[in-house]
Enzyme design. Structure first.
Site, mmCIF file in Angstrom:
data_model
loop_
_atom_site.group_PDB
_atom_site.id
_atom_site.type_symbol
_atom_site.label_atom_id
_atom_site.label_comp_id
_atom_site.label_asym_id
_atom_site.label_seq_id
_atom_site.Cartn_x
_atom_site.Cartn_y
_atom_site.Cartn_z
ATOM 1 N N CYS A 33 50.455 20.126 14.308
ATOM 2 C CA CYS A 33 51.543 19.856 13.970
ATOM 3 C C CYS A 33 51.921 18.313 14.744
ATOM 4 C CB CYS A 33 52.887 20.453 14.770
ATOM 5 S SG CYS A 33 52.497 20.503 16.635
ATOM 6 N N ASP A 35 52.058 17.052 17.583
ATOM 7 C CA ASP A 35 52.862 16.865 18.696
ATOM 8 C C ASP A 35 52.087 16.668 20.026
ATOM 9 O OD1 ASP A 35 55.012 17.260 17.165
ATOM 10 O OD2 ASP A 35 55.705 19.191 17.544
ATOM 11 N N CYS A 59 58.532 18.286 18.608
ATOM 12 C CA CYS A 59 59.604 18.676 18.150
ATOM 13 C C CYS A 59 60.715 19.126 19.275
ATOM 14 C CB CYS A 59 59.299 20.053 17.338
ATOM 15 S SG CYS A 59 58.734 21.345 18.571
ATOM 16 N N CYS A 103 54.804 25.485 20.871
ATOM 17 C CA CYS A 103 55.254 24.581 21.701
ATOM 18 C C CYS A 103 55.448 24.825 23.171
ATOM 19 C CB CYS A 103 56.644 24.102 21.128
ATOM 20 S SG CYS A 103 56.711 24.376 19.395
HETATM 21 FE FE1 FES Z 1 54.368 21.727 17.588
HETATM 22 FE FE2 FES Z 1 56.652 22.302 18.417
HETATM 23 S S1 FES Z 1 56.073 22.130 16.520
HETATM 24 S S2 FES Z 1 54.962 21.494 19.468
#
Ligand code: FES
Length: 143
Positions: A33, A35, A59, A103
């Site tokens: 993702c 992040d 996110c 996450c």
């Molecule tokens: Fe990857 Fe939230 S979508 S940390």
């Protein structure tokens, strides 16, 4: 799809920012993702976490889990902080949608990475703490 607590920590995150000269800092991410989460710890001479801050590029659930994780580890000893699992963070937030579980894993691992950094800097071993990975996925974790 998000609980009120998640929305609250997302819109009004606690302990956001940096700590100057932290006792430990840990950065982890998820390549899928994209992040990234960074946790700063200020740990006193009795191994109590005095201050904990975060910076998250990610996110809404990543922001909310970082915020909650900092709240949960603040004031705790290192051993107690190790018990702040992603499960504990999710529970404190009133749950997360299944696709957002990773996450919360970032939050757990970022705290571990910061503790690892602290242990390295002080040449100590923290029982039960494993060398953190920096790319965090659900695989290999019990969720
Ligand atoms: Fe990857 Fe939230 S979508 S940390």
């Amino acid at each position: 799809m998000y609980s009120e607590k998640v929305m609250d920590h997302f819109t009004n995150p606690r302990n956001m920012g940096e700590i100057e000269n932290p006792s430990g800092v840990g950065t982890v991410g998820n390549a899928k993702c994209g992040d990234i989460m960074r946790i700063y710890l200020d740990i006193d001479e009795n191994q109590v976490i005095r201050e904990c801050r975060f910076k998250t590029f990610g996110c809404g659930a990543a922001v909310a889990t970082s915020s909650m994780a900092t709240e949960l580890v603040k004031g705790k000893t290192i051993e107690e902080a190790l018990e702040v699992t992603n499960q504990a963070v999710m529970e404190a937030l009133g749950g997360l949608p299944a696709v957002k579980v990773h996450c919360s894993l970032l939050a757990e691992e970022a705290v571990h990475a910061a503790l690892w950094d602290y242990a390295q800097k002080n040449n100590i071993e923290i029982p039960g703490l494993k060398k953190p990975k920096n790319d965090i996925h659900e695989e290999g974790h019990s969720i």
